[in-house]
Design a protein around this motif. Structure first.
Motif, PDB file in Angstrom:
ATOM      1  N   VAL A 184       0.833  -1.198   0.000  1.00 48.19           N
ATOM      2  CA  VAL A 184       0.000   0.000   0.000  1.00 48.19           C
ATOM      3  C   VAL A 184       0.873   1.256   0.000  1.00 48.19           C
ATOM      4  CG1 VAL A 184      -1.856   1.215   1.187  1.00 48.19           C
ATOM      5  CG2 VAL A 184      -1.766  -1.292   1.264  1.00 48.19           C
ATOM      6  N   VAL A 185       0.722   2.074  -1.042  1.00 45.81           N
ATOM      7  CA  VAL A 185       1.576   3.257  -1.219  1.00 45.81           C
ATOM      8  C   VAL A 185       0.752   4.542  -1.159  1.00 45.81           C
ATOM      9  CG1 VAL A 185       3.208   1.927  -2.599  1.00 45.81           C
ATOM     10  CG2 VAL A 185       1.383   3.208  -3.750  1.00 45.81           C
ATOM     11  N   ARG A 186       1.424   5.684  -1.137  1.00 43.08           N
ATOM     12  CA  ARG A 186       0.749   6.973  -1.074  1.00 43.08           C
ATOM     13  C   ARG A 186      -0.043   7.253  -2.359  1.00 43.08           C
ATOM     14  NH1 ARG A 186       1.979   6.030   3.541  1.00 43.08           N
ATOM     15  NH2 ARG A 186       3.742   6.993   4.606  1.00 43.08           N
ATOM     16  N   GLY A 187      -1.109   8.009  -2.187  1.00 38.97           N
ATOM     17  CA  GLY A 187      -1.953   8.348  -3.325  1.00 38.97           C
ATOM     18  C   GLY A 187      -1.441   9.536  -4.118  1.00 38.97           C
ATOM     19  N   ASN A 192       9.403  12.351   0.194  1.00 40.87           N
ATOM     20  CA  ASN A 192       9.974  11.276  -0.631  1.00 40.87           C
ATOM     21  C   ASN A 192       9.244   9.950  -0.434  1.00 40.87           C
ATOM     22  OD1 ASN A 192      11.151  11.060   2.017  1.00 40.87           O
ATOM     23  ND2 ASN A 192      12.686   9.670   1.193  1.00 40.87           N
ATOM     24  N   ASP A 193       7.997  10.017  -0.012  1.00 43.71           N
ATOM     25  CA  ASP A 193       7.201   8.795   0.152  1.00 43.71           C
ATOM     26  C   ASP A 193       6.918   8.175  -1.219  1.00 43.71           C
ATOM     27  OD1 ASP A 193       7.225   9.845   2.691  1.00 43.71           O
ATOM     28  OD2 ASP A 193       5.172   9.273   3.133  1.00 43.71           O
ATOM     29  N   VAL A 194       6.846   6.862  -1.241  1.00 43.65           N
ATOM     30  CA  VAL A 194       6.738   6.157  -2.515  1.00 43.65           C
ATOM     31  C   VAL A 194       5.293   6.145  -3.017  1.00 43.65           C
ATOM     32  CG1 VAL A 194       6.437   3.822  -1.529  1.00 43.65           C
ATOM     33  CG2 VAL A 194       7.544   4.111  -3.760  1.00 43.65           C
ATOM     34  N   THR A 195       5.132   6.345  -4.324  1.00 40.19           N
ATOM     35  CA  THR A 195       3.838   6.285  -4.997  1.00 40.19           C
ATOM     36  C   THR A 195       3.893   5.205  -6.076  1.00 40.19           C
ATOM     37  OG1 THR A 195       4.419   7.880  -6.719  1.00 40.19           O
ATOM     38  CG2 THR A 195       3.546   8.767  -4.654  1.00 40.19           C
ATOM     39  N   ILE A 196       2.750   4.931  -6.676  1.00 37.69           N
ATOM     40  CA  ILE A 196       2.703   3.931  -7.753  1.00 37.69           C
ATOM     41  C   ILE A 196       3.651   4.306  -8.886  1.00 37.69           C
ATOM     42  CG2 ILE A 196       1.230   3.165  -9.668  1.00 37.69           C
ATOM     43  CD1 ILE A 196      -0.956   2.584  -7.723  1.00 37.69           C
ATOM     44  N   LYS A 197       3.681   5.571  -9.241  1.00 37.89           N
ATOM     45  CA  LYS A 197       4.553   6.012 -10.338  1.00 37.89           C
ATOM     46  C   LYS A 197       6.016   5.695 -10.058  1.00 37.89           C
ATOM     47  CE  LYS A 197       5.716  10.058 -13.136  1.00 37.89           C
ATOM     48  NZ  LYS A 197       5.490  11.514 -13.349  1.00 37.89           N
ATOM     49  N   ASP A 212      -2.957   1.799  -4.393  1.00 40.71           N
ATOM     50  CA  ASP A 212      -2.925   3.246  -4.177  1.00 40.71           C
ATOM     51  C   ASP A 212      -3.858   3.555  -3.011  1.00 40.71           C
ATOM     52  OD1 ASP A 212      -3.517   5.994  -4.245  1.00 40.71           O
ATOM     53  OD2 ASP A 212      -3.212   6.116  -6.396  1.00 40.71           O
ATOM     54  N   SER A 213      -3.311   4.070  -1.928  1.00 41.26           N
ATOM     55  CA  SER A 213      -4.100   4.304  -0.709  1.00 41.26           C
ATOM     56  C   SER A 213      -5.015   5.507  -0.806  1.00 41.26           C
ATOM     57  CB  SER A 213      -3.161   4.499   0.487  1.00 41.26           C
ATOM     58  OG  SER A 213      -2.439   5.713   0.334  1.00 41.26           O
ATOM     59  N   GLY A 214      -4.731   6.409  -1.758  1.00 40.16           N
ATOM     60  CA  GLY A 214      -5.477   7.660  -1.814  1.00 40.16           C
ATOM     61  C   GLY A 214      -4.980   8.692  -0.818  1.00 40.16           C
ATOM     62  N   VAL A 215      -4.058   8.303   0.043  1.00 41.83           N
ATOM     63  CA  VAL A 215      -3.557   9.186   1.109  1.00 41.83           C
ATOM     64  C   VAL A 215      -2.527  10.164   0.542  1.00 41.83           C
ATOM     65  CG1 VAL A 215      -2.219   9.225   3.244  1.00 41.83           C
ATOM     66  CG2 VAL A 215      -3.997   7.497   2.922  1.00 41.83           C
ATOM     67  N   PHE A 220      -0.070   6.892   6.872  1.00 45.25           N
ATOM     68  CA  PHE A 220      -1.357   6.313   6.503  1.00 45.25           C
ATOM     69  C   PHE A 220      -2.457   6.844   7.421  1.00 45.25           C
ATOM     70  CE2 PHE A 220      -4.458   2.716   6.304  1.00 45.25           C
ATOM     71  CZ  PHE A 220      -4.688   2.737   4.932  1.00 45.25           C
ATOM     72  N   LEU A 221      -2.962   8.020   7.078  1.00 40.76           N
ATOM     73  CA  LEU A 221      -4.056   8.611   7.827  1.00 40.76           C
ATOM     74  C   LEU A 221      -5.355   7.928   7.431  1.00 40.76           C
ATOM     75  CD1 LEU A 221      -3.297  12.448   7.766  1.00 40.76           C
ATOM     76  CD2 LEU A 221      -3.610  11.046   9.800  1.00 40.76           C
ATOM     77  N   LEU A 222      -6.000   7.304   8.385  1.00 36.88           N
ATOM     78  CA  LEU A 222      -7.195   6.513   8.089  1.00 36.88           C
ATOM     79  C   LEU A 222      -8.329   7.351   7.511  1.00 36.88           C
ATOM     80  CD1 LEU A 222      -7.021   4.266  11.250  1.00 36.88           C
ATOM     81  CD2 LEU A 222      -6.916   3.436   8.898  1.00 36.88           C
ATOM     82  N   ASN A 223      -8.439   8.597   7.946  1.00 40.23           N
ATOM     83  CA  ASN A 223      -9.533   9.426   7.431  1.00 40.23           C
ATOM     84  C   ASN A 223      -9.249   9.982   6.036  1.00 40.23           C
ATOM     85  OD1 ASN A 223      -7.635  11.343   8.080  1.00 40.23           O
ATOM     86  ND2 ASN A 223      -8.966  12.580   9.363  1.00 40.23           N
ATOM     87  N   LYS A 224      -8.045   9.762   5.535  1.00 37.90           N
ATOM     88  CA  LYS A 224      -7.713  10.135   4.161  1.00 37.90           C
ATOM     89  C   LYS A 224      -7.642   8.921   3.231  1.00 37.90           C
ATOM     90  CE  LYS A 224      -5.050  14.411   4.897  1.00 37.90           C
ATOM     91  NZ  LYS A 224      -5.470  15.222   3.749  1.00 37.90           N
TER      92      LYS A 224
END
Length: 287
Positions: A184-187, A192-197, A212-215, A220-224
């Motif tokens: 699960v990666v950043r949205g 420098n957090d990792v994304t799908i790209k 893609d977490s959407g965050v 990993f903010l649960l509300n995001k």
């Protein structure tokens, strides 16, 4: 994990470092710093640090017209980490406890961080990676649960660090051949957090289902989080949370068992972890 007084200074220092990174003139730097101060002033101590950081970096991106502030650093970090992958995999072949040493590899990779630390020595970290001693060590329980697990949610952290995650995930799949792993990666790009790209062309696609977490925050903010990633988080048999940002967001907030893998990089997290800066952690958090 709510912010402490030091967090305000840490976040503002990150904003100042952005003005240096892009060599902003005084006028543009002043705007970035003033807008950053406005955002900081809105928040009391009842929020987690990554929530503030997300708003700060989104504002900076808008002012500078740059969508991915650390794109070059992320590419370089992955390139550098890949150089060490063959060496680490060869060392694991002769390990007496391959899974445990692979956990060390994953946590050692957490040294890559442009949020808290702009300077780190990956080569030095690699030299001592198999000598890591965990300040908190719930490895035996992690191993026991892994034997029976059908699904694993692996919350990713920084670019470059993902290469070390690949090594651990590959070993986990050897240990439990039937396990389904979600990576699960950043949205959106954030520090420098990792994304799908950032994962294009890498081995992780053959090892796990990338989500893609959407965050858009550095944790990993649960509300995001989007519906898919939230369901995976709560329904998976095991959760691995990599890095301090994920720890800051989830510890005492997750409402489920989480195994935290990270290196302590600041005094605030050190106090919360009952550890010291520089300590390595592999522990189970319950809520």
């Amino acid at each position: 994990m709510n912010i402490s007084k030091e967090c305000y200074l840490c976040i503002y220092k990150q904003i100042f470092n952005i003005t240096k990174k892009f060599n902003l003139d005084d006028k543009k730097a002043s705007k970035v710093l003033r807008e950053g101060a406005k955002i900081l002033s809105k928040y009391d101590i009842d929020v987690v640090p990554p929530l503030i950081a997300a708003e700060e970096y989104r504002k900076i991106e808008k002012i500078l017209g740059i969508d991915d502030l650390f794109y070059k650093e992320k590419k370089l970090s992955i390139k550098e980490a890949l150089k060490f992958k063959p060496y680490l995999k060869e060392k694991l072949k002769i390990s007496k406890d391959k899974l445990f040493d692979a956990c060390k590899v994953a946590v050692g990779g957490n040294v890559i961080d442009f949020g808290v630390h702009h300077e780190f020595n990956l080569e030095e970290e690699i030299k001592k990676i198999f000598d890591i001693e965990f300040k908190k060590n719930d490895y035996n329980e992690f191993k026991q649960k892994l034997v029976k697990a059908n699904t694993l949610c692996y919350l990713a952290d920084n670019a470059g660090e993902n290469i070390f995650d690949e090594i651990l995930i590959e070993v986990i799949k050897e240990f439990n051949k039937n396990i389904k792993i979600y990576y699960v990666v950043r949205g959106k790009p954030i520090i420098n957090d990792v994304t799908i790209k950032d994962l294009e062309g890498l081995e992780i696609w053959n090892l796990a289902e990338v989500i893609d977490s959407g965050v858009d925050s550095p944790g990993f903010l649960l509300n995001k989080a989007n519906k898919t990633s939230k369901e995976i988080f709560y329904n998976s048999d095991i959760v691995i949370s990599k890095g301090m940002g994920n720890f800051e967001c989830l510890y005492e907030e997750a409402n489920r068992e989480v195994f935290y893998f990270y290196k302590v990089k600041c005094e605030v997290v050190a106090r919360k972890s009952n550890a010291e800066v520089g300590d390595y952690m592999l522990f189970k958090g319950d809520r």
